[in-house]
Design a protein around this motif. Structure first.
Motif, PDB file in Angstrom:
ATOM      1  N   GLU A   5      88.305  -9.021 101.784  1.00 56.83           N
ATOM      2  CA  GLU A   5      87.802  -8.634 103.096  1.00 56.83           C
ATOM      3  C   GLU A   5      88.399  -9.554 104.145  1.00 56.83           C
ATOM      4  OE1 GLU A   5      83.645  -9.169 105.383  1.00 56.83           O
ATOM      5  OE2 GLU A   5      83.499  -8.082 103.474  1.00 56.83           O
ATOM      6  N   SER A   6      88.972  -8.964 105.168  1.00 55.33           N
ATOM      7  CA  SER A   6      89.461  -9.775 106.287  1.00 55.33           C
ATOM      8  C   SER A   6      88.359  -9.845 107.331  1.00 55.33           C
ATOM      9  CB  SER A   6      90.751  -9.198 106.875  1.00 55.33           C
ATOM     10  OG  SER A   6      90.522  -7.917 107.384  1.00 55.33           O
ATOM     11  N   PHE A   7      88.331 -10.965 108.040  1.00 59.16           N
ATOM     12  CA  PHE A   7      87.323 -11.127 109.073  1.00 59.16           C
ATOM     13  C   PHE A   7      87.889 -11.966 110.209  1.00 59.16           C
ATOM     14  CE2 PHE A   7      86.747 -14.929 106.551  1.00 59.16           C
ATOM     15  CZ  PHE A   7      86.361 -15.912 107.448  1.00 59.16           C
ATOM     16  N   GLN A   8      87.201 -11.918 111.304  1.00 56.13           N
ATOM     17  CA  GLN A   8      87.578 -12.716 112.469  1.00 56.13           C
ATOM     18  C   GLN A   8      86.309 -13.343 113.019  1.00 56.13           C
ATOM     19  OE1 GLN A   8      89.752 -10.472 115.368  1.00 56.13           O
ATOM     20  NE2 GLN A   8      90.235 -12.252 116.599  1.00 56.13           N
ATOM     21  N   GLY A   9      86.358 -14.635 113.273  1.00 58.59           N
ATOM     22  CA  GLY A   9      85.205 -15.332 113.834  1.00 58.59           C
ATOM     23  C   GLY A   9      84.231 -15.789 112.773  1.00 58.59           C
ATOM     24  N   ALA A  10      83.441 -14.851 112.234  1.00 62.21           N
ATOM     25  CA  ALA A  10      82.434 -15.191 111.230  1.00 62.21           C
ATOM     26  C   ALA A  10      82.150 -13.964 110.374  1.00 62.21           C
ATOM     27  CB  ALA A  10      81.166 -15.692 111.895  1.00 62.21           C
ATOM     28  N   PHE A  25      88.799 -18.032 101.633  1.00 61.66           N
ATOM     29  CA  PHE A  25      88.035 -18.567 100.510  1.00 61.66           C
ATOM     30  C   PHE A  25      87.628 -17.450  99.571  1.00 61.66           C
ATOM     31  CE2 PHE A  25      84.946 -17.415 103.682  1.00 61.66           C
ATOM     32  CZ  PHE A  25      83.854 -16.922 102.977  1.00 61.66           C
ATOM     33  N   TYR A  26      87.241 -17.855  98.370  1.00 60.87           N
ATOM     34  CA  TYR A  26      86.765 -16.930  97.345  1.00 60.87           C
ATOM     35  C   TYR A  26      85.284 -17.196  97.132  1.00 60.87           C
ATOM     36  CZ  TYR A  26      85.875 -14.863  92.784  1.00 60.87           C
ATOM     37  OH  TYR A  26      85.344 -14.123  91.751  1.00 60.87           O
ATOM     38  N   CYS A  27      84.484 -16.139  97.095  1.00 60.59           N
ATOM     39  CA  CYS A  27      83.055 -16.257  96.825  1.00 60.59           C
ATOM     40  C   CYS A  27      82.777 -15.683  95.445  1.00 60.59           C
ATOM     41  CB  CYS A  27      82.257 -15.495  97.891  1.00 60.59           C
ATOM     42  SG  CYS A  27      80.487 -15.424  97.530  1.00 60.59           S
ATOM     43  N   PRO A  28      82.431 -16.544  94.461  1.00 63.98           N
ATOM     44  CA  PRO A  28      82.153 -16.032  93.120  1.00 63.98           C
ATOM     45  C   PRO A  28      80.914 -15.141  93.052  1.00 63.98           C
ATOM     46  CG  PRO A  28      82.100 -18.456  93.152  1.00 63.98           C
ATOM     47  CD  PRO A  28      82.398 -17.996  94.535  1.00 63.98           C
ATOM     48  N   ALA A  29      79.942 -15.365  93.942  1.00 65.43           N
ATOM     49  CA  ALA A  29      78.702 -14.593  93.886  1.00 65.43           C
ATOM     50  C   ALA A  29      78.944 -13.100  94.080  1.00 65.43           C
ATOM     51  CB  ALA A  29      77.707 -15.118  94.927  1.00 65.43           C
ATOM     52  N   ASP A  30      79.886 -12.742  94.956  1.00 69.90           N
ATOM     53  CA  ASP A  30      80.188 -11.320  95.153  1.00 69.90           C
ATOM     54  C   ASP A  30      81.619 -10.961  94.727  1.00 69.90           C
ATOM     55  OD1 ASP A  30      81.700 -12.331  97.279  1.00 69.90           O
ATOM     56  OD2 ASP A  30      80.372 -11.524  98.829  1.00 69.90           O
ATOM     57  N   GLN A  31      82.293 -11.928  94.088  1.00 72.04           N
ATOM     58  CA  GLN A  31      83.658 -11.743  93.588  1.00 72.04           C
ATOM     59  C   GLN A  31      84.571 -11.132  94.656  1.00 72.04           C
ATOM     60  OE1 GLN A  31      84.125 -10.287  89.572  1.00 72.04           O
ATOM     61  NE2 GLN A  31      82.032 -10.886  89.046  1.00 72.04           N
ATOM     62  N   THR A  32      84.557 -11.767  95.820  1.00 72.57           N
ATOM     63  CA  THR A  32      85.333 -11.274  96.950  1.00 72.57           C
ATOM     64  C   THR A  32      86.139 -12.403  97.570  1.00 72.57           C
ATOM     65  OG1 THR A  32      83.672  -9.578  97.407  1.00 72.57           O
ATOM     66  CG2 THR A  32      85.168 -10.129  99.214  1.00 72.57           C
ATOM     67  N   ILE A  33      87.364 -12.089  97.969  1.00 68.58           N
ATOM     68  CA  ILE A  33      88.218 -13.008  98.709  1.00 68.58           C
ATOM     69  C   ILE A  33      88.027 -12.681 100.188  1.00 68.58           C
ATOM     70  CG2 ILE A  33      90.610 -13.624  99.255  1.00 68.58           C
ATOM     71  CD1 ILE A  33      91.256 -12.922  96.299  1.00 68.58           C
ATOM     72  N   TYR A  34      87.752 -13.716 100.975  1.00 74.60           N
ATOM     73  CA  TYR A  34      87.567 -13.552 102.416  1.00 74.60           C
ATOM     74  C   TYR A  34      88.742 -14.191 103.132  1.00 74.60           C
ATOM     75  CZ  TYR A  34      82.932 -11.958 101.276  1.00 74.60           C
ATOM     76  OH  TYR A  34      81.889 -11.234 100.757  1.00 74.60           O
ATOM     77  N   LEU A  35      89.411 -13.405 103.956  1.00 73.97           N
ATOM     78  CA  LEU A  35      90.596 -13.860 104.662  1.00 73.97           C
ATOM     79  C   LEU A  35      90.361 -13.828 106.168  1.00 73.97           C
ATOM     80  CD1 LEU A  35      93.164 -11.820 102.572  1.00 73.97           C
ATOM     81  CD2 LEU A  35      92.815 -14.289 102.480  1.00 73.97           C
ATOM     82  N   ASP A  36      90.329 -14.993 106.765  1.00 73.51           N
ATOM     83  CA  ASP A  36      90.235 -15.111 108.212  1.00 73.51           C
ATOM     84  C   ASP A  36      91.586 -14.707 108.789  1.00 73.51           C
ATOM     85  OD1 ASP A  36      90.076 -15.987 110.859  1.00 73.51           O
ATOM     86  OD2 ASP A  36      90.412 -18.066 110.295  1.00 73.51           O
ATOM     87  N   VAL A  37      91.615 -13.680 109.622  1.00 72.95           N
ATOM     88  CA  VAL A  37      92.881 -13.143 110.113  1.00 72.95           C
ATOM     89  C   VAL A  37      93.639 -14.123 111.008  1.00 72.95           C
ATOM     90  CG1 VAL A  37      92.217 -10.729 109.874  1.00 72.95           C
ATOM     91  CG2 VAL A  37      91.745 -11.922 112.017  1.00 72.95           C
ATOM     92  N   SER A  38      92.972 -15.097 111.578  1.00 74.79           N
ATOM     93  CA  SER A  38      93.658 -16.067 112.434  1.00 74.79           C
ATOM     94  C   SER A  38      94.229 -17.250 111.655  1.00 74.79           C
ATOM     95  CB  SER A  38      92.700 -16.583 113.518  1.00 74.79           C
ATOM     96  OG  SER A  38      91.650 -17.331 112.924  1.00 74.79           O
ATOM     97  N   PHE A  39      93.905 -17.361 110.374  1.00 75.08           N
ATOM     98  CA  PHE A  39      94.313 -18.534 109.605  1.00 75.08           C
ATOM     99  C   PHE A  39      95.824 -18.685 109.506  1.00 75.08           C
ATOM    100  CE2 PHE A  39      95.590 -20.563 105.630  1.00 75.08           C
ATOM    101  CZ  PHE A  39      95.025 -21.805 105.808  1.00 75.08           C
ATOM    102  N   PHE A  40      96.541 -17.588 109.327  1.00 77.28           N
ATOM    103  CA  PHE A  40      97.983 -17.697 109.130  1.00 77.28           C
ATOM    104  C   PHE A  40      98.694 -18.195 110.384  1.00 77.28           C
ATOM    105  CE2 PHE A  40      96.661 -14.553 105.895  1.00 77.28           C
ATOM    106  CZ  PHE A  40      96.912 -15.351 104.785  1.00 77.28           C
TER     107      PHE A  40
END
Length: 187
Positions: A5-10, A25-40
């Motif tokens: 899942e990509s996200f911006q802000g929060a 980051f990776y969240c093991p509880a929901d087995q999802t990778i979260y990608l902040d779109v501004s990180f790159f």
């Protein structure tokens, strides 16, 4: 395969609320990778990495590495409160870097039976340099230096630039069986 899942802000995750300040980051509880779109962009502008598509793939592959660790039970029973170059948290991060290198090698050499081509065009030396630049840029020592403070290895949570580059390269050159970051002396 984990969700992504990509996200911006929060965003809200199975691991709680997260802001863009934490980066991908990776969240093991929901087995999802979260990608902040501004990180790159921040990787280049704030941390000084060269950037480029292969550098971005390294970051995403690192998070997939955490998913592998979760599936293999590697995240169980670790002391995540301790910090420093030999801490469980740093070893976990370095292993994810190694898995990212292993992915790059495997995807660039494994042939898709449907197309007869490799899943990933083998990276050029320049692209590999971009991935290593990203690993260097997000090393704890580099982040501490760029923040204007001194380098304090006792507070590291992800490893030094050199460690991150070294373990990515080990995975790239030697494969998954060489990713035993918990089996070697710290450093």
């Amino acid at each position: 395969i984990p969700e992504a899942e990509s996200f911006q802000g929060a965003t809200t995750t199975g691991c709680g609320a997260a802001s863009a300040a934490v980066g991908p980051f990776y969240c093991p509880a929901d087995q999802t990778i979260y990608l902040d779109v501004s990180f790159f962009d921040e990787l280049r502008t704030r941390f000084g990495a060269e950037g480029g598509p292969f550098a971005e793939m390294y970051v995403v592959a690192h998070e997939y590495g955490h998913h592998m660790q979760h599936l293999m039970g590697r995240m169980e029973g670790l002391d995540r409160r301790d910090t420093g170059p030999g801490s469980d948290g740093v070893r976990l991060e370095l292993q994810a870097d190694c898995y990212a290198g292993m992915w790059a090698h495997d995807a660039a050499t494994r042939v898709d039976p449907d197309t007869g081509r490799t899943f990933l065009v083998p990276p050029t030396d320049e692209e590999l340099a971009q991935a290593l630049s990203a690993a260097e840029a997000i090393g704890d020592d580099h982040i501490q230096e760029s923040s204007g403070g001194g380098v304090n290895p006792d507070t590291w949570t992800h490893g030094s630039s050199e460690q991150r580059q070294r373990w990515f390269t080990i995975g790239l050159e030697q494969g998954v069986n060489a990713c035993g970051t918990f089996d070697v002396p710290a450093g």
